[in-house]
Design a protein around this motif. Structure first.
Motif, PDB file in Angstrom:
ATOM      1  N   LEU A 188       0.774  -1.225   0.410  1.00 32.42           N
ATOM      2  CA  LEU A 188      -0.233   0.213  -0.276  1.00 32.42           C
ATOM      3  C   LEU A 188       0.847   1.299   0.259  1.00 32.42           C
ATOM      4  O   LEU A 188       0.685   2.189  -0.832  1.00 32.42           O
ATOM      5  N   LEU A 189       2.047   1.636   0.760  1.00 30.03           N
ATOM      6  CA  LEU A 189       2.451   2.500   1.311  1.00 30.03           C
ATOM      7  C   LEU A 189       3.714   2.742  -0.259  1.00 30.03           C
ATOM      8  O   LEU A 189       3.324   3.990  -0.627  1.00 30.03           O
ATOM      9  N   ARG A 241       2.507   1.921  -3.602  1.00 25.65           N
ATOM     10  CA  ARG A 241       1.597   2.507  -4.480  1.00 25.65           C
ATOM     11  C   ARG A 241       1.653   4.430  -3.505  1.00 25.65           C
ATOM     12  O   ARG A 241       1.863   5.170  -5.050  1.00 25.65           O
ATOM     13  N   GLU A 242       1.034   4.117  -3.241  1.00 30.08           N
ATOM     14  CA  GLU A 242       1.347   5.772  -2.340  1.00 30.08           C
ATOM     15  C   GLU A 242       2.617   7.094  -3.058  1.00 30.08           C
ATOM     16  O   GLU A 242       2.165   7.565  -3.395  1.00 30.08           O
ATOM     17  N   THR A 278       2.772   7.144  -6.883  1.00 28.41           N
ATOM     18  CA  THR A 278       1.414   8.314  -6.794  1.00 28.41           C
ATOM     19  C   THR A 278       1.998   9.614  -7.223  1.00 28.41           C
ATOM     20  O   THR A 278       1.748  10.345  -7.981  1.00 28.41           O
ATOM     21  N   LEU A 279       2.627   9.803  -5.656  1.00 26.51           N
ATOM     22  CA  LEU A 279       2.470  10.519  -5.232  1.00 26.51           C
ATOM     23  C   LEU A 279       3.961  11.297  -6.180  1.00 26.51           C
ATOM     24  O   LEU A 279       4.237  12.601  -6.713  1.00 26.51           O
ATOM     25  N   GLY A 303       2.820   7.772   7.601  1.00 24.72           N
ATOM     26  CA  GLY A 303       1.642   7.687   6.709  1.00 24.72           C
ATOM     27  C   GLY A 303       1.508   9.892   6.423  1.00 24.72           C
ATOM     28  O   GLY A 303       1.797   9.999   5.299  1.00 24.72           O
ATOM     29  N   VAL A 336       5.009   9.469   3.882  1.00 21.84           N
ATOM     30  CA  VAL A 336       4.985   9.706   2.782  1.00 21.84           C
ATOM     31  C   VAL A 336       5.041  10.672   1.448  1.00 21.84           C
ATOM     32  O   VAL A 336       5.368  10.721   0.525  1.00 21.84           O
ATOM     33  N   GLY A 337       3.870  11.611   2.287  1.00 24.57           N
ATOM     34  CA  GLY A 337       3.531  12.795   1.835  1.00 24.57           C
ATOM     35  C   GLY A 337       4.813  13.447   1.719  1.00 24.57           C
ATOM     36  O   GLY A 337       5.507  14.112   0.514  1.00 24.57           O
TER      37      GLY A 337
END
Length: 463
Positions: free
Chosen positions: A170-171, A173-174, A177-178, A305, A308-309
């Motif tokens: 999941l991480l 993929r994030e 995408t970012l 979380g 990630v950003g």
């Protein structure tokens, strides 16, 4: 061992007085001492100064150099605490053994337990040699209490959270995408404008209070100059700092361009990559390892979380004031010149002159400067030569340490609201790099002085 006589009026370094008194306490302090018998730096910082010397109660002992009476007073304070220090060392050994038995690996044991061990020694004396049930229970209670105080915000908790395959996927993929959706990089001349404003801020440096005129700093934050520079680094840019011989990222990555962040599952302080090359695990590993008050941090899932950003944001930071601090730090870093080889170089500001002047007064720098002109540039077998080389590229160590400090502030939502607070960080990092280099030179000199001398005949054969 009596305190060495000292002529009236002669002042001694406080560190020397502490070292002499410590060595006079005899055996039993090995777990609090270094290989040469001197107290560990953390022993002095966490036990000797705050708990024995107590400068708030003895302000005359709070200075770096002591007169004869103050030196005698400090020597007596340490000697009076000898039995308690030996008990502290025994408790520390017991707590480390208990920690291993419980499988706890997060945090530095010295940071976590030194002061608690001194408290145990004051209240209970030394633990019995056969580790009786009372001492063992006390040790276990302290270790568990320290671990619980973190509220699960530990490296072990981070490792468990990221070990789940579904969570990893999941991480990942994030991140993908970012990273793919990042804003396009502006032209390089945009970064040059940011650097020009940074020069104004640094030229306004007015001494310990920081810049005299803060308007340029406020303008940089309002205009998003840190964001612009970060996006420039995502493209191939050169000459950003007015020097074509330096990479635009100033060592924040070992690559030509910063790579897409990965999740990761392990880290080691000895092998950490450059800041912008680190995985999520490595970024948060540093935060968790260096935090004195982890209970003030977000929980591990929230930490991950947000990271990630953040890892996909310009310069790997969210807050614009912290990004602007990177621009200012970069402009400062490229003009650092502790060896004094480029005084006539253009673009030096008041801040550069202040920091370079301070650095050049260091004895370790003076020795390195002599080595640069020596007919035998590496007379010490390479040890000091490598340290001298570090002074030829001081911007690398400066930028890495600056980014780590700013990243820690970003995680804690602690921006730099004005030029004075930004300067305090920039100047603090310079002092930290300087002190670290000084410590490494001293360690190298101790190692060299302890090494057996090379027989003259052998030396002539190897020449």
């Amino acid at each position: 061992m009596p305190f060495p006589s000292q002529p009236t009026g002669e002042r001694r370094p406080r560190a020397m007085v502490i070292d002499h008194a410590w060595r006079g306490l005899g055996p039993g302090l090995e777990s609090l001492s270094g290989p040469g018998g001197a107290p560990l730096t953390r022993t002095v910082k966490l036990i000797v100064l705050p708990l024995i010397v107590r400068p708030t109660l003895h302000p005359e002992l709070a200075v770096d150099f002591l007169g004869p009476e103050q030196a005698e007073q400090l020597d007596a304070l340490i000697r009076e605490s000898g039995a308690r220090l030996q008990a502290t060392a025994q408790w520390f050994t017991l707590l480390k053994r208990t920690r291993r038995a419980l499988g706890i690996v997060a945090g530095n044991p010295q940071d976590l337990y030194f002061q608690r061990c001194f408290e145990l020694a004051a209240e209970h004396g030394a633990p019995s040699a056969d580790t009786d049930s009372v001492a063992g229970a006390l040790a276990r209670a302290v270790v568990e209490d320290v671990a619980d105080a973190d509220g699960g915000r530990t490296v072990d908790a981070l490792k468990r959270y990221l070990a789940d395959p579904a969570q990893q996927a999941l991480l990942d993929r994030e991140l993908s995408t970012l990273w793919t959706g990042r804003q396009s990089a502006p032209a390089s001349d945009t970064a040059a404008a940011a650097v020009a404003l940074a020069t104004e801020v640094l030229e306004a440096y007015g001494g310990a209070e920081g810049p005299r005129n803060a308007s340029s700093y406020v303008d940089m934050v309002a205009a998003g100059h840190g964001d612009l520079l970060g996006r420039v680094l995502w493209a191939h840019a050169s000459g950003v700092w007015g020097r074509d011989d330096l990479p635009a990222h100033l060592g924040l990555t070992e690559r030509e361009l910063p790579p897409r962040p990965q999740v990761g599952r392990g880290a080691s302080t000895a092998t950490l990559p450059a800041p912008l090359d680190r995985t999520l695990f490595e970024r948060l590993f540093v935060v968790l390892q260096s935090s004195a008050r982890r209970e003030e941090l977000p929980t591990v899932p929230e930490l991950v979380g947000r990271e990630v950003g953040r890892s996909c944001a310009p310069l790997g930071l969210y807050d614009e004031s912290l990004r602007v601090a990177v621009v200012l730090g970069g402009r400062l870093a490229v003009g650092l010149d502790p060896l004094g080889t480029g005084d006539s170089a253009p673009g030096r500001t008041a801040a550069h002159r202040a920091i370079n002047s301070r650095w050049r007064r260091e004895a370790s720098v003076l020795r390195a400067r002599r080595m640069t002109v020596s007919p035998r540039p590496d007379p010490d077998g390479g040890v000091l030569g490598a340290l001298a080389q570090d002074l030829r590229t001081p911007w690398a160590a400066y930028m890495r340490r600056l980014w780590v400090r700013l990243h820690g502030r970003d995680v804690r939502d602690a921006p730099l609201p004005d030029a004075a607070s930004a300067w305090a960080v920039l100047d603090g990092v310079a002092r930290s790099v300087m002190m670290d280099h000084r410590a490494r030179v001293r360690s190298a000199l101790r190692t060299l002085s302890a090494a057996p001398a090379v027989p003259e005949a052998a030396e002539s054969r190897s020449a």
